[in-house]
Design a protein around this motif. Structure first.
Motif, PDB file in Angstrom:
ATOM      1  N   PHE A 188      25.987 111.475 146.100  1.00 50.84           N
ATOM      2  CA  PHE A 188      26.340 110.646 144.956  1.00 50.84           C
ATOM      3  C   PHE A 188      25.754 111.256 143.688  1.00 50.84           C
ATOM      4  O   PHE A 188      24.643 111.786 143.687  1.00 50.84           O
ATOM      5  CB  PHE A 188      25.762 109.243 145.192  1.00 50.84           C
ATOM      6  N   ASP A 189      26.512 111.210 142.612  1.00 54.97           N
ATOM      7  CA  ASP A 189      26.059 111.718 141.319  1.00 54.97           C
ATOM      8  C   ASP A 189      26.170 110.592 140.297  1.00 54.97           C
ATOM      9  O   ASP A 189      27.257 110.231 139.857  1.00 54.97           O
ATOM     10  CB  ASP A 189      26.921 112.910 140.886  1.00 54.97           C
ATOM     11  N   SER A 190      25.030 110.034 139.912  1.00 51.69           N
ATOM     12  CA  SER A 190      25.030 108.874 139.011  1.00 51.69           C
ATOM     13  C   SER A 190      25.472 109.231 137.599  1.00 51.69           C
ATOM     14  O   SER A 190      25.790 108.330 136.809  1.00 51.69           O
ATOM     15  CB  SER A 190      23.629 108.251 138.955  1.00 51.69           C
ATOM     16  N   THR A 191      25.501 110.529 137.260  1.00 51.02           N
ATOM     17  CA  THR A 191      25.899 110.907 135.905  1.00 51.02           C
ATOM     18  C   THR A 191      27.413 110.874 135.714  1.00 51.02           C
ATOM     19  O   THR A 191      27.893 110.930 134.587  1.00 51.02           O
ATOM     20  CB  THR A 191      25.380 112.320 135.556  1.00 51.02           C
ATOM     21  N   ARG A 192      28.161 110.793 136.803  1.00 50.74           N
ATOM     22  CA  ARG A 192      29.617 110.707 136.681  1.00 50.74           C
ATOM     23  C   ARG A 192      30.032 109.339 136.171  1.00 50.74           C
ATOM     24  O   ARG A 192      29.551 108.316 136.661  1.00 50.74           O
ATOM     25  CB  ARG A 192      30.289 110.951 138.034  1.00 50.74           C
ATOM     26  N   ASP A 193      30.939 109.318 135.223  1.00 48.10           N
ATOM     27  CA  ASP A 193      31.441 108.055 134.698  1.00 48.10           C
ATOM     28  C   ASP A 193      32.195 107.305 135.793  1.00 48.10           C
ATOM     29  O   ASP A 193      33.101 107.845 136.422  1.00 48.10           O
ATOM     30  CB  ASP A 193      32.369 108.327 133.508  1.00 48.10           C
ATOM     31  N   GLY A 194      31.794 106.063 136.031  1.00 55.26           N
ATOM     32  CA  GLY A 194      32.464 105.249 137.041  1.00 55.26           C
ATOM     33  C   GLY A 194      32.095 105.585 138.462  1.00 55.26           C
ATOM     34  O   GLY A 194      32.788 105.166 139.402  1.00 55.26           O
ATOM     35  N   SER A 195      30.988 106.313 138.661  1.00 56.89           N
ATOM     36  CA  SER A 195      30.622 106.726 140.018  1.00 56.89           C
ATOM     37  C   SER A 195      30.126 105.574 140.878  1.00 56.89           C
ATOM     38  O   SER A 195      30.125 105.660 142.104  1.00 56.89           O
ATOM     39  CB  SER A 195      29.569 107.833 139.970  1.00 56.89           C
ATOM     40  N   LEU A 196      29.671 104.496 140.249  1.00 55.64           N
ATOM     41  CA  LEU A 196      29.236 103.320 140.996  1.00 55.64           C
ATOM     42  C   LEU A 196      29.782 102.090 140.271  1.00 55.64           C
ATOM     43  O   LEU A 196      29.468 101.857 139.106  1.00 55.64           O
ATOM     44  CB  LEU A 196      27.707 103.262 141.101  1.00 55.64           C
ATOM     45  N   ARG A 197      30.628 101.335 140.970  1.00 55.02           N
ATOM     46  CA  ARG A 197      31.246 100.157 140.361  1.00 55.02           C
ATOM     47  C   ARG A 197      31.043  98.968 141.294  1.00 55.02           C
ATOM     48  O   ARG A 197      31.118  99.100 142.517  1.00 55.02           O
ATOM     49  CB  ARG A 197      32.734 100.395 140.098  1.00 55.02           C
ATOM     50  N   ILE A 198      30.797  97.828 140.697  1.00 58.64           N
ATOM     51  CA  ILE A 198      30.403  96.661 141.484  1.00 58.64           C
ATOM     52  C   ILE A 198      31.377  95.514 141.271  1.00 58.64           C
ATOM     53  O   ILE A 198      31.716  95.177 140.130  1.00 58.64           O
ATOM     54  CB  ILE A 198      28.981  96.181 141.083  1.00 58.64           C
ATOM     55  N   ASP A 199      31.832  94.927 142.371  1.00 58.60           N
ATOM     56  CA  ASP A 199      32.506  93.630 142.358  1.00 58.60           C
ATOM     57  C   ASP A 199      31.543  92.652 143.016  1.00 58.60           C
ATOM     58  O   ASP A 199      30.964  92.952 144.077  1.00 58.60           O
ATOM     59  CB  ASP A 199      33.815  93.663 143.142  1.00 58.60           C
ATOM     60  N   ALA A 200      31.360  91.508 142.394  1.00 56.93           N
ATOM     61  CA  ALA A 200      30.411  90.533 142.928  1.00 56.93           C
ATOM     62  C   ALA A 200      31.105  89.208 143.179  1.00 56.93           C
ATOM     63  O   ALA A 200      31.879  88.734 142.335  1.00 56.93           O
ATOM     64  CB  ALA A 200      29.255  90.333 141.950  1.00 56.93           C
ATOM     65  N   ASN A 201      30.848  88.616 144.333  1.00 61.22           N
ATOM     66  CA  ASN A 201      31.351  87.287 144.655  1.00 61.22           C
ATOM     67  C   ASN A 201      30.220  86.279 144.498  1.00 61.22           C
ATOM     68  O   ASN A 201      29.158  86.437 145.118  1.00 61.22           O
ATOM     69  CB  ASN A 201      31.891  87.263 146.086  1.00 61.22           C
ATOM     70  N   LEU A 202      30.439  85.289 143.643  1.00 64.60           N
ATOM     71  CA  LEU A 202      29.371  84.346 143.317  1.00 64.60           C
ATOM     72  C   LEU A 202      29.848  82.916 143.527  1.00 64.60           C
ATOM     73  O   LEU A 202      30.937  82.534 143.086  1.00 64.60           O
ATOM     74  CB  LEU A 202      28.928  84.550 141.866  1.00 64.60           C
ATOM     75  N   SER A 203      29.027  82.143 144.227  1.00 62.90           N
ATOM     76  CA  SER A 203      29.279  80.716 144.436  1.00 62.90           C
ATOM     77  C   SER A 203      28.035  79.937 144.044  1.00 62.90           C
ATOM     78  O   SER A 203      26.914  80.470 144.076  1.00 62.90           O
ATOM     79  CB  SER A 203      29.601  80.410 145.904  1.00 62.90           C
TER      80      SER A 203
END
Length: 492
Positions: free
Chosen positions: A193-208
Motif C-alpha cells: 500500500f502507498d498512502s501517498t497515492r490519491d484515493g489509495s484508501l477510501r472509507i464507507d461507514a455504516n452508522l446506526s
C-alpha cells in the motif's frame, strides 16, 4: 446535568468498509499500468473498459498482497474462493458491473488490535475481498450535488482493491480514526500500500444509533437492536481525520433526529468535506439489488497454502516491543520510531553504527521533529538518509556540537538540500580546539566581573550567562557542557 443524562440515552454503532488500493504495477485483470501520474483516460484497454469480447486475467501480485494482509489480520483463507459480478450502473463503471467477491472472500474472520486513548481495543474483521476499482469522477465547479458538470477518468478502472469489512464494533468516531491509523501502518509495513497515492484508501461507514441499554457490558449489541435501527452509509471519506469528522457529524445528526421524534432514513449519504456535512445521495441499496452471480470468465481460486509459504515482515507492534527490549528504549521513543517501516529501518541502521540512545534522540526527536515542522514525511528524504547518518557521525565523534548540528546543519539540509560537511565548512562549525576554548573562558571571566561576583554569591544564572559569552566567542563551536566545566574549574 439533565442535558448530560439526555445525551447518554443513545449509543452509536459503526462498521467500516475500507477500500485499499493494492500496490501493483498493473491492474487486477489486465496489463494496463496503475501509474496515477498519466494523463486522464490513457491507461486503458478493452478489458478495463469492458468492451465486448475482452476477457479478464487475474493479477498474481494482487492475490499475494491479499494473502499478506490476511496473515497480518490473523484471518483464515478458505480452500477455494471465487469471483462474482456485482451489477449496478454508475458513470465510472464502464461495463455496468464490478468484478468482486461475494460469499467466498479470500480473507475471513480476522481481527486487528489498536490503541485509543491508552486503551487497547480489538475490532473484528468480517471479511476482506479482492475487486476492481471503478474509474474516478471529477466534479467541476462544486461538490457532487452542486457541480456544473462531471468528468470521468477511467485510468483508475481496474486498479486492484482489497475491501476490508469490519464487524460493527466501533462505538465512536475517535475509535474509527485510531483503527484507520493502525490499519494503514500495518499495510505500509507489508509493502502492499502507498498512502501517498490519491484515493489509495477510501472509507464507507455504516452508522446506526441504538438505545444505550442495547449495548452489553462487553460492547456487543444485540442483532435485534441493529436490525430495528435504520442505518446510513456515509461515503466519500478519504482520511483518518475526515472519518472522525464525518462520523461525529452523522452521529449527532441521527441523535438529534431521534430526539425530535423524526425517523432516521436508511440511505446512502455523501460526506461533503468542504462544508463539513453529510448530504443524502440515494436510498440505501440492499444486497438483492446488486444481483450477484458468478464471474464465468475466471475460474475458482485456490491459494490457501500460500498463507504458509508467503512471508511477511515484522509488524509494528512486534517491532515496538523488540525496540524496547533490544535497544532499551522507552515506550514513547519506540512508538515514534516504528510509526513507519522506513523510520524503523533507518533507526536500526543508525543504531548498528552508533549508541542506540543517541540514534533514538536524533531519529525520533531531531529528524522527525524537523520533518513534522515542515509537514514533510521521511519518504521525501529517503534518498538522503545517508547524509543524516553522516550528521549523526559528526556529533558522535565530537566534530561539531549537537546544538550546531540540530539548529544549523540539519535545518539547512532540509531547507536547502545542503550536504552536512559542506554546511559545517561554510559556516565554520567545526569544534574549537582546547586552547581556543580555554582562551575564550579566560576572556569571558575577565570581561564580566559582575557575573563572576554573582557566581560566587551563589546566583545560578551567572554561570549560564558566562557559558553564553564563551559560546559567542567561539561562534557556537564549543560544547556547552565542556565550557560549563572549564568555567567552574577556572572560577574555583
Amino acid at each position: 446535568m439533565a442535558q448530560a443524562q439526555e445525551q447518554d440515552d443513545l449509543a452509536v454503532v459503526i462498521g467500516l468498509e475500507v477500500h485499499v488500493q493494492l500496490e501493483t504495477d498493473t491492474k487486477i485483470f489486465c496489463g494496463c499500468s496503475t501509474d496515477p501520474s498519466e494523463e486522464p483516460n490513457t491507461q486503458t484497454c478493452p478489458v478495463c473498459l469492458g468492451l465486448p469480447g475482452a476477457l479478464p486475467v487475474l493479477n498474481e501480485s494482487a492475490v499475494e498482497a491479499a494473502v499478506k494482509v490476511g496473515k497480518a489480520l490473523d484471518a483464515s483463507i478458505p480452500e477455494e474462493t471465487r469471483f462474482h459480478r456485482k451489477n449496478y450502473y454508475y458513470p465510472d463503471l464502464p461495463k455496468n458491473f464490478q468484478i468482486t467477491q461475494y460469499d467466498d472472500p479470500i480473507c475471513q474472520d480476522g481481527e486487528l488490535e489498536f490503541s485509543v486513548e491508552g486503551t487497547r481495543r480489538a475490532v473484528g474483521i468480517r471479511r476482506a475481498h479482492l475487486e476492481e476499482d471503478p474509474g474516478s469522477l471529477k466534479h467541476q465547479g462544486g461538490s457532487i450535488d452542486t457541480a456544473e458538470y462531471t468528468l470521468v477518468d477511467y485510468n483508475r478502472a481496474g486498479v486492484p482493491l482489497l475491501e476490508i469489512v469490519t464487524k460493527p464494533d466501533f462505538r465512536g468516531a475517535e475509535e474509527v480514526r485510531a483503527f484507520l491509523a493502525k490499519l494503514e501502518e500495518v499495510l505500509e509495513y507489508l509493502g502492499v500500500f502507498d498512502s501517498t497515492r490519491d484515493g489509495s484508501l477510501r472509507i464507507d461507514a455504516n452508522l446506526s444509533v441504538v438505545d444505550d441499554d442495547a449495548v452489553e457490558p462487553d460492547g456487543a449489541v444485540a442483532e435485534e437492536a441493529l436490525e430495528s435501527a435504520n442505518r446510513t452509509e456515509v461515503k466519500n471519506i478519504s482520511s483518518h481525520k475526515g472519518a472522525e469528522k464525518a462520523l461525529s457529524y452523522e452521529a449527532t445528526r441521527q441523535k438529534n433526529a431521534i430526539r425530535r421524534g423524526r425517523a432516521v432514513e436508511q440511505e446512502t449519504r455523501h460526506w461533503d468535506e468542504s462544508r463539513g456535512i453529510t448530504v443524502s445521495m440515494r436510498s440505501k441499496e440492499e444486497e438483492k439489488d446488486y444481483r450477484y452471480f458468478e464471474e464465468a470468465d475466471l475460474p475458482p481460486l485456490r491459494v490457501a497454502h500460500w498463507k504458509d509459504e508467503i512471508q511477511i515482515p515484522e509488524l509494528p507492534d512486534a517491532r515496538r516491543e523488540r525496540f524496547q527490549t533490544e535497544y532499551g528504549l522507552n515506550s514513547e521513543a519506540a512508538d515514534k520510531l516504528t510509526t513507519t517501516k522506513q523510520v524503523a529501518d533507518f533507526y536500526e541502521d543508525v543504531a548498528a553504527a552508533f549508541d542506540p540512545d543517541l540514534a533514538a534522540t536524533w531519529v525520533a526527536d531531531e529528524l522527525l521533529g524537523e520533518l513534522n515542522y515542515r509537514d514533510m514525511d521521511v519518504t521525501e528524504i529517503e534518498g538522503r538518509l545517508d547524509e543524516v547518518s553522516r550528521l549523526i557521525e559528526l556529533v558522535a565523534t565530537d566534530e561539531i556540537t549537537a546544538k550546531n548540528a540540530r539548529e544549523t546543519v540539519l535545518r539547512e539540509m532540509l531547507d536547502d538540500g545542503a550536504d552536512p560537511d559542506a554546511v559545517v565548512e561554510r559556516e565554520g562549525l567545526g569544534k574549537s580546539s582546547g586552547d581556543e576554548i580555554q582562551q575564550a573562558v579566560e576572556a569571558a571571566i575577565e570581561e564580566n566581573p559582575d557575573a563572576v561576583e554573582d557566581y560566587h554569591d551563589g546566583e545560578g544564572g551567572a554561570i549560564n550567562f558566562l557559558v553564553g559569552q564563551v559560546m559567542q566567542k567561539t561562534g557556537g563551536s564549543a560544547d556547552p557542557g565542556d565550557v560549563n566545566q572549564l568555567l567552574r574549574a577556572e572560577l574555583e
